[in-house]
Design an enzyme around this catalytic site. Structure first.
Site, mmCIF file in Angstrom:
data_model
loop_
_atom_site.group_PDB
_atom_site.id
_atom_site.type_symbol
_atom_site.label_atom_id
_atom_site.label_comp_id
_atom_site.label_asym_id
_atom_site.label_seq_id
_atom_site.Cartn_x
_atom_site.Cartn_y
_atom_site.Cartn_z
ATOM 1 N N ASP A 120 0.869 -1.197 0.073
ATOM 2 C CA ASP A 120 -0.083 0.022 -0.034
ATOM 3 C C ASP A 120 0.747 1.412 0.017
ATOM 4 O OD1 ASP A 120 -2.735 1.082 0.287
ATOM 5 O OD2 ASP A 120 -1.788 1.802 2.172
ATOM 6 N N GLU B 18 1.184 -0.245 -5.120
ATOM 7 C CA GLU B 18 0.438 0.872 -5.474
ATOM 8 C C GLU B 18 1.363 2.060 -5.338
ATOM 9 O OE1 GLU B 18 -3.403 3.043 -3.493
ATOM 10 O OE2 GLU B 18 -1.812 2.586 -2.261
#
Ligand code: GLC
Length: 548
Positions: A200, A242
């Site tokens: 993330d 990401e």
């Protein structure tokens, strides 16, 4: 054939809490997911990406972690998780989990300790400032929901940094103990058997934040360290990141520029995502052609992950204002469909007016482009959204399994459900569910099964070169191809509403008995490729040749 599993994977992304509830408490759980593995195996997915599984106060759907070494008790136990890994493995399915280490929950014991005393061993694990930073109203990720990136903590009597919501204090990557802990977290889960991590918010993890400096240095070396550590512990584990940054900055995430891909294996292609949506909105392939051309070359082993929808809004911030306006006008005209001034909080089926032809076109296109396709749960049956729910929750409603109460997701009292099921309208669960589509060969679900099977017989797509075929073709038609040692595939996708015919005889002599392996309808034999009709919003995947 590639020996890197992630290059030929089909990734399916799901949130345990909305997938399948086995104990009737209204929240999905690990035994529920285990019970649905056969469904996923039949669909043809080879890797699950689980949205955060850890204990969490749940203020950002689990992206606010309170304990990195456990699973949320609502989902089950670590024992259930180990069982999931085993049962998935039996079906040839790998599992990757979200690694959310840019920040913790403010309820994490580390932060509670850090704020409680200057002498806490965790004080330096977070990012503090004694005075109000001048840039504290800059860099918010969630405008409208988040007022600042530095908040004052009354207990510590200091300002703390949070790139995301104020309940998500950022970890201090400068601190070697923090870096060591992140590696330990990865090692723990790989030891249990996960195949890797969806990492993330990577650009923010490596940010060495300084109060008052809106563009602080980034510690890319940490990505190299993390990769080395991971690969030593589990040689085929993968990092899927990401990193929604400008194209010119992407290369550094894959590798240090020395030629080898020694950092992240796979990055989500956010740029292509926005361009795909723009191309669908304008019924014009040009943005995709640009997208393919403008992405940096990858080091060996580097890979893109493609997607149309994920668990967040569709982020259109990298498009020009004019392009963004076109996408909003077509797919998100109402303010309630938009989010953060940059995105759309709808699922794809409602965006495309529940038009089956457009849905097939969109997903055939995504899955045929270079990279590893990622599919969000429920998209395979054309689920809708619930705009009455706040923010991104609109696209996080329970999976629609059947016409039973609560869509077969849970036997709980509807009041107790983690989120309401979509009940009414064209996307209500009585209309759209797995049971109805499972046995119907003409359903969207059956189409996805066929499409994924076809994809898995065409290893060129994930691992080969993917290029735009630059021959004169009718407006609206995108022609691209995928080639590697196993052979060549040709793809025609007609983004426009009118039927067209393409003359691709220029590459006809490369073909050995070309044939349609997937198409929106029956087409005449491709022959010499001189006369290839494609219906409005139609598509054809043509195998040009196959090497043994
Ligand atoms: C990522 C996630 C998003 C989450 C945020 C904060 O962008 O995709 O869902 O809210 O990180 O962790």
């Amino acid at each position: 054939m590639s020996d890197r599993w992630y290059q030929q994977a089909v990734v399916y992304c799901l949130d345990i809490d909305t997938f399948a509830d086995s104990n009737g408490d209204g929240c999905g759980d690990l035994p529920g997911l285990i019970g649905r593995l056969d469904y996923l195996a039949r669909l043809g997915v080879t890797c699950l990406w689980l949205n955060p599984i850890h204990p969490s106060p749940g203020r950002d759907d689990g992206y606010d972690v309170a304990d990195f070494y456990n699973v949320d008790p609502r989902f089950g136990t670590l024992g259930d998780f180990a069982e999931l890994l085993h049962q998935a493995g039996n079906r040839g399915i790998k599992v990757i989990i979200d690694l959310v280490v840019n920040h913790t929950s403010d309820q994490h014991p580390w932060f509670r300790s850090a704020r409680s005393s200057p002498d806490s061993p965790y004080r330096d694990w977070y990012v503090w400032s004694e005075t109000a930073p001048a840039d504290r109203h800059q860099g918010m990720v969630f405008p409208g929901e988040q007022a600042e990136t530095w908040s004052y903590d009354r207990t510590a009597k200091l300002w703390y940094y949070h790139r995301f919501y104020e309940f998500q204090p950022d970890l201090n990557i400068r601190n070697p103990e923090v870096r060591a802990e992140i590696k330990k977290i990865c090692a723990f889960w790989t030891q249990l058997g996960v195949a890797g991590f969806r990492v993330d918010a990577v650009p923010f993890i490596i940010e060495e934040t300084d109060p008052g400096n809106p563009d602080p240095p980034k510690n890319f070396d940490f990505l190299t360290e993390l990769r080395q550590h991971l690969q030593w512990r589990k040689s085929d584990a993968v990092l899927l990141a990401e990193a929604n940054v400008e194209p010119a900055r992407l290369a550094g995430y894959f590798g240090d520029g020395g030629g080898s891909g020694n950092r992240i294996h796979m990055l989500f292609d956010f740029m292509l995502n926005a361009k795909l949506v723009l191309a669908l909105a304008r019924e014009d392939p040009e943005p995709i052609i640009d997208g393919l051309r403008d992405t940096p070359e990858l080091p060996p082993g580097g890979q893109w992950a493609t997607f149309l929808r994920n668990h967040d809004e569709i982020d259109l911030s990298r498009l020009t204002a004019e392009q963004r306006a076109d996408v909003f006008a077509r797919f998100g005209p109402e303010p309630e469909m938009q989010l953060y001034d940059r995105g759309i909080r709808r699922r794809l089926a409602p965006m495309l007016g529940n038009d089956r032809r457009l849905l097939e076109l969109a997903y055939a296109l995504q899955f045929s482009l270079r990279g590893t396709p990622v599919l969000r749960y429920g998209e395979e049956i054309g689920m809708g959204d619930d705009l009455a729910l706040k923010g991104r929750d609109s696209i996080r409603t329970p999976m629609q399994w059947s016409a039973l109460p609560n869509a077969g997701f849970s036997t709980a009292d509807p009041e107790l459900l983690i989120r309401p099921v979509v009940e009414s309208g064209d996307f209500g669960y009585e209309q759209v569910n797995v049971t109805l589509q499972r046995q119907d060969p003409s359903s969207l679900l059956s189409w996805f099964e066929r499409m994924i099977r076809t994809l898995r017989e065409a290893p060129e797509i994930g691992t080969g070169a993917c290029t735009h075929v630059d021959l004169p073709v009718p407006r609206g038609l995108l022609v691209h191809r995928a080639d590697n040692g196993t052979g060549s595939m040709l793809f025609l996708h007609n983004l426009g509403p009118d039927a067209v015919t393409a003359d691709l005889s220029g590459i006809g002599d490369e073909a050995e008995l070309p044939n349609d392996v997937l198409a929106d309808s029956e087409y005449p034999d491709p022959g010499e490729l001189a006369d290839l009709p494609v219906s409005g919003h139609g598509y054809r995947w043509i195998r040009l040749r196959r090497r043994p």
